[in-house]
Scaffold this motif. Structure first.
Motif, PDB file in Angstrom:
ATOM      1  N   HIS A  14       0.835  -1.199   0.000  1.00  0.00           N
ATOM      2  CA  HIS A  14       0.000   0.000   0.000  1.00  0.00           C
ATOM      3  C   HIS A  14       0.876   1.257   0.000  1.00  0.00           C
ATOM      4  CE1 HIS A  14      -3.889   2.033   1.646  1.00  0.00           C
ATOM      5  NE2 HIS A  14      -3.307   2.737   0.701  1.00  0.00           N
ATOM      6  N   LYS A  15       1.877   1.273   0.865  1.00  0.00           N
ATOM      7  CA  LYS A  15       2.759   2.436   0.956  1.00  0.00           C
ATOM      8  C   LYS A  15       3.481   2.668  -0.366  1.00  0.00           C
ATOM      9  CE  LYS A  15       3.700   2.642   5.882  1.00  0.00           C
ATOM     10  NZ  LYS A  15       3.665   1.491   6.771  1.00  0.00           N
ATOM     11  N   MET A  16       3.959   1.589  -0.945  1.00  0.00           N
ATOM     12  CA  MET A  16       4.724   1.737  -2.179  1.00  0.00           C
ATOM     13  C   MET A  16       3.851   2.229  -3.322  1.00  0.00           C
ATOM     14  SD  MET A  16       7.455  -1.361  -2.054  1.00  0.00           S
ATOM     15  CE  MET A  16       8.985  -0.615  -2.559  1.00  0.00           C
ATOM     16  N   ILE A  17       2.639   1.712  -3.391  1.00  0.00           N
ATOM     17  CA  ILE A  17       1.731   2.166  -4.453  1.00  0.00           C
ATOM     18  C   ILE A  17       1.365   3.632  -4.215  1.00  0.00           C
ATOM     19  CG2 ILE A  17      -0.565   1.872  -5.496  1.00  0.00           C
ATOM     20  CD1 ILE A  17      -0.257  -1.138  -5.069  1.00  0.00           C
ATOM     21  N   ALA A  18       1.167   4.008  -2.957  1.00  0.00           N
ATOM     22  CA  ALA A  18       0.807   5.397  -2.650  1.00  0.00           C
ATOM     23  C   ALA A  18       1.942   6.357  -3.038  1.00  0.00           C
ATOM     24  CB  ALA A  18       0.470   5.535  -1.165  1.00  0.00           C
ATOM     25  N   ILE A  19       3.174   5.958  -2.740  1.00  0.00           N
ATOM     26  CA  ILE A  19       4.324   6.806  -3.096  1.00  0.00           C
ATOM     27  C   ILE A  19       4.389   6.970  -4.610  1.00  0.00           C
ATOM     28  CG2 ILE A  19       6.864   6.893  -3.193  1.00  0.00           C
ATOM     29  CD1 ILE A  19       6.853   5.472  -0.431  1.00  0.00           C
ATOM     30  N   TYR A  20       4.213   5.863  -5.294  1.00  0.00           N
ATOM     31  CA  TYR A  20       4.284   5.886  -6.757  1.00  0.00           C
ATOM     32  C   TYR A  20       3.176   6.751  -7.352  1.00  0.00           C
ATOM     33  CZ  TYR A  20       3.473   4.192 -11.507  1.00  0.00           C
ATOM     34  OH  TYR A  20       3.250   4.108 -12.847  1.00  0.00           O
ATOM     35  N   CYS A  21       1.959   6.548  -6.853  1.00  0.00           N
ATOM     36  CA  CYS A  21       0.803   7.249  -7.406  1.00  0.00           C
ATOM     37  C   CYS A  21       0.934   8.755  -7.195  1.00  0.00           C
ATOM     38  CB  CYS A  21      -0.473   6.721  -6.752  1.00  0.00           C
ATOM     39  SG  CYS A  21      -1.971   7.255  -7.581  1.00  0.00           S
ATOM     40  N   ARG A  22       1.246   9.149  -5.966  1.00  0.00           N
ATOM     41  CA  ARG A  22       1.390  10.572  -5.665  1.00  0.00           C
ATOM     42  C   ARG A  22       2.569  11.156  -6.440  1.00  0.00           C
ATOM     43  NH1 ARG A  22       1.791  10.724   0.282  1.00  0.00           N
ATOM     44  NH2 ARG A  22       0.038   9.303   0.169  1.00  0.00           N
ATOM     45  N   GLY A  23       3.689  10.429  -6.419  1.00  0.00           N
ATOM     46  CA  GLY A  23       4.906  10.911  -7.052  1.00  0.00           C
ATOM     47  C   GLY A  23       4.778  11.050  -8.556  1.00  0.00           C
ATOM     48  N   CYS A  35      -4.228   2.741  -9.778  1.00  0.00           N
ATOM     49  CA  CYS A  35      -3.404   2.272  -8.668  1.00  0.00           C
ATOM     50  C   CYS A  35      -4.266   1.609  -7.599  1.00  0.00           C
ATOM     51  CB  CYS A  35      -2.595   3.414  -8.077  1.00  0.00           C
ATOM     52  SG  CYS A  35      -1.333   4.017  -9.205  1.00  0.00           S
ATOM     53  N   ALA A  36      -5.480   2.105  -7.407  1.00  0.00           N
ATOM     54  CA  ALA A  36      -6.390   1.478  -6.450  1.00  0.00           C
ATOM     55  C   ALA A  36      -6.710   0.056  -6.901  1.00  0.00           C
ATOM     56  CB  ALA A  36      -7.675   2.297  -6.319  1.00  0.00           C
ATOM     57  N   ALA A  37      -6.872  -0.125  -8.207  1.00  0.00           N
ATOM     58  CA  ALA A  37      -7.163  -1.453  -8.751  1.00  0.00           C
ATOM     59  C   ALA A  37      -5.959  -2.370  -8.556  1.00  0.00           C
ATOM     60  CB  ALA A  37      -7.526  -1.352 -10.227  1.00  0.00           C
ATOM     61  N   LEU A  38      -4.778  -1.814  -8.741  1.00  0.00           N
ATOM     62  CA  LEU A  38      -3.560  -2.604  -8.552  1.00  0.00           C
ATOM     63  C   LEU A  38      -3.429  -3.043  -7.098  1.00  0.00           C
ATOM     64  CD1 LEU A  38      -0.840  -3.682  -9.683  1.00  0.00           C
ATOM     65  CD2 LEU A  38       0.155  -1.481  -9.104  1.00  0.00           C
ATOM     66  N   LEU A  39      -3.730  -2.115  -6.178  1.00  0.00           N
ATOM     67  CA  LEU A  39      -3.658  -2.430  -4.753  1.00  0.00           C
ATOM     68  C   LEU A  39      -4.659  -3.523  -4.392  1.00  0.00           C
ATOM     69  CD1 LEU A  39      -2.540  -1.798  -1.920  1.00  0.00           C
ATOM     70  CD2 LEU A  39      -4.336  -0.095  -1.698  1.00  0.00           C
ATOM     71  N   GLU A  40      -5.847  -3.396  -4.945  1.00  0.00           N
ATOM     72  CA  GLU A  40      -6.874  -4.390  -4.653  1.00  0.00           C
ATOM     73  C   GLU A  40      -6.450  -5.758  -5.176  1.00  0.00           C
ATOM     74  OE1 GLU A  40     -10.926  -3.358  -5.924  1.00  0.00           O
ATOM     75  OE2 GLU A  40     -11.333  -5.500  -5.595  1.00  0.00           O
ATOM     76  N   TYR A  41      -5.887  -5.740  -6.358  1.00  0.00           N
ATOM     77  CA  TYR A  41      -5.409  -6.976  -6.961  1.00  0.00           C
ATOM     78  C   TYR A  41      -4.309  -7.602  -6.105  1.00  0.00           C
ATOM     79  CZ  TYR A  41      -3.468 -10.154 -10.454  1.00  0.00           C
ATOM     80  OH  TYR A  41      -3.011 -11.263 -11.102  1.00  0.00           O
ATOM     81  N   ALA A  42      -3.356  -6.777  -5.690  1.00  0.00           N
ATOM     82  CA  ALA A  42      -2.254  -7.263  -4.860  1.00  0.00           C
ATOM     83  C   ALA A  42      -2.789  -7.858  -3.555  1.00  0.00           C
ATOM     84  CB  ALA A  42      -1.273  -6.130  -4.569  1.00  0.00           C
ATOM     85  N   GLY A  43      -3.780  -7.195  -2.971  1.00  0.00           N
ATOM     86  CA  GLY A  43      -4.388  -7.676  -1.731  1.00  0.00           C
ATOM     87  C   GLY A  43      -5.039  -9.035  -1.914  1.00  0.00           C
ATOM     88  N   LYS A  44      -5.735  -9.191  -3.022  1.00  0.00           N
ATOM     89  CA  LYS A  44      -6.385 -10.471  -3.307  1.00  0.00           C
ATOM     90  C   LYS A  44      -5.353 -11.576  -3.506  1.00  0.00           C
ATOM     91  CE  LYS A  44     -10.830  -9.188  -5.173  1.00  0.00           C
ATOM     92  NZ  LYS A  44     -11.104  -8.333  -6.317  1.00  0.00           N
ATOM     93  N   ARG A  45      -4.272 -11.244  -4.206  1.00  0.00           N
ATOM     94  CA  ARG A  45      -3.222 -12.249  -4.422  1.00  0.00           C
ATOM     95  C   ARG A  45      -2.663 -12.679  -3.071  1.00  0.00           C
ATOM     96  NH1 ARG A  45      -5.311 -13.546  -8.185  1.00  0.00           N
ATOM     97  NH2 ARG A  45      -4.344 -15.433  -7.501  1.00  0.00           N
ATOM     98  N   LEU A  46      -2.476 -11.710  -2.181  1.00  0.00           N
ATOM     99  CA  LEU A  46      -1.929 -12.042  -0.864  1.00  0.00           C
ATOM    100  C   LEU A  46      -2.902 -12.906  -0.064  1.00  0.00           C
ATOM    101  CD1 LEU A  46      -0.230  -8.676   0.100  1.00  0.00           C
ATOM    102  CD2 LEU A  46       0.910 -10.862  -0.177  1.00  0.00           C
ATOM    103  N   ASP A  47      -4.195 -12.579  -0.175  1.00  0.00           N
ATOM    104  CA  ASP A  47      -5.193 -13.373   0.541  1.00  0.00           C
ATOM    105  C   ASP A  47      -5.201 -14.818   0.069  1.00  0.00           C
ATOM    106  OD1 ASP A  47      -6.075 -11.359   2.156  1.00  0.00           O
ATOM    107  OD2 ASP A  47      -7.637 -10.707   0.782  1.00  0.00           O
ATOM    108  N   HIS A  48      -4.908 -14.995  -1.189  1.00  0.00           N
ATOM    109  CA  HIS A  48      -4.951 -16.345  -1.749  1.00  0.00           C
ATOM    110  C   HIS A  48      -3.585 -17.009  -1.826  1.00  0.00           C
ATOM    111  CE1 HIS A  48      -8.814 -14.751  -3.573  1.00  0.00           C
ATOM    112  NE2 HIS A  48      -9.158 -15.674  -2.712  1.00  0.00           N
ATOM    113  N   CYS A  49      -2.599 -16.337  -1.255  1.00  0.00           N
ATOM    114  CA  CYS A  49      -1.243 -16.875  -1.350  1.00  0.00           C
ATOM    115  C   CYS A  49      -1.203 -18.259  -0.732  1.00  0.00           C
ATOM    116  CB  CYS A  49      -0.267 -15.949  -0.625  1.00  0.00           C
ATOM    117  SG  CYS A  49       1.437 -16.509  -0.746  1.00  0.00           S
ATOM    118  N   ARG A  50      -0.699 -19.219  -1.475  1.00  0.00           N
ATOM    119  CA  ARG A  50      -0.715 -20.599  -0.990  1.00  0.00           C
ATOM    120  C   ARG A  50       0.286 -20.823   0.135  1.00  0.00           C
ATOM    121  NH1 ARG A  50       1.951 -24.635  -5.216  1.00  0.00           N
ATOM    122  NH2 ARG A  50       2.736 -25.547  -3.319  1.00  0.00           N
TER     123      ARG A  50
END
Ligand SMILES: [Zn+2]
Length: 108
Positions: A14-23, A35-50
């Motif tokens: 989240h922090k890294m995406i926020a820095i990138y988006c603002r910057g 970027c919000a979509a990317l964050l959501e996607y990353a979150g879902k991948r983490l939730d499903h991480c095997r």
């Protein structure tokens, strides 16, 4: 309750995406839709991480679970925010570094 590995990784992403988006001048107070979509996607991948709580940080994960487009996007974000997160969030960055090194050592 101590933070889990997944929660920590989500915070870093989240922090890294926020820095990138603002910057990059996308969004100001909030993430731009892309970027919000990317964050959501990353979150879902983490939730499903095997690997669950045993997971290595995604950078070192043997399984790349991102699809091609998202992987390219997150790579751009990491390249941009990697050096900058040290300035904005030195503690989070240091913690990330320590975990990464620990994992490297543990794997030997
Ligand atoms: Zn953005």
């Amino acid at each position: 309750m101590p933070k889990t590995q997944i929660v920590k990784e989500k915070e870093i992403v989240h922090k890294m995406i926020a820095i990138y988006c603002r910057g990059s001048g996308h969004g100001k107070e909030q993430l731009c839709p892309e970027c919000a979509a990317l964050l959501e996607y990353a979150g879902k991948r983490l939730d499903h991480c095997r690997f669950g709580e045993e997971k290595p940080f995604c950078k070192h994960c043997p399984i790349h679970c991102y699809n091609k487009d998202m992987r390219a996007q997150i790579r751009t974000v990491m390249r941009y925010s990697g050096p900058r997160i040290m300035l904005y969030h030195p503690l989070a960055a240091a913690e990330h570094l320590v975990s990464t090194v620990k994992q490297r050592i543990a794997r030997k």
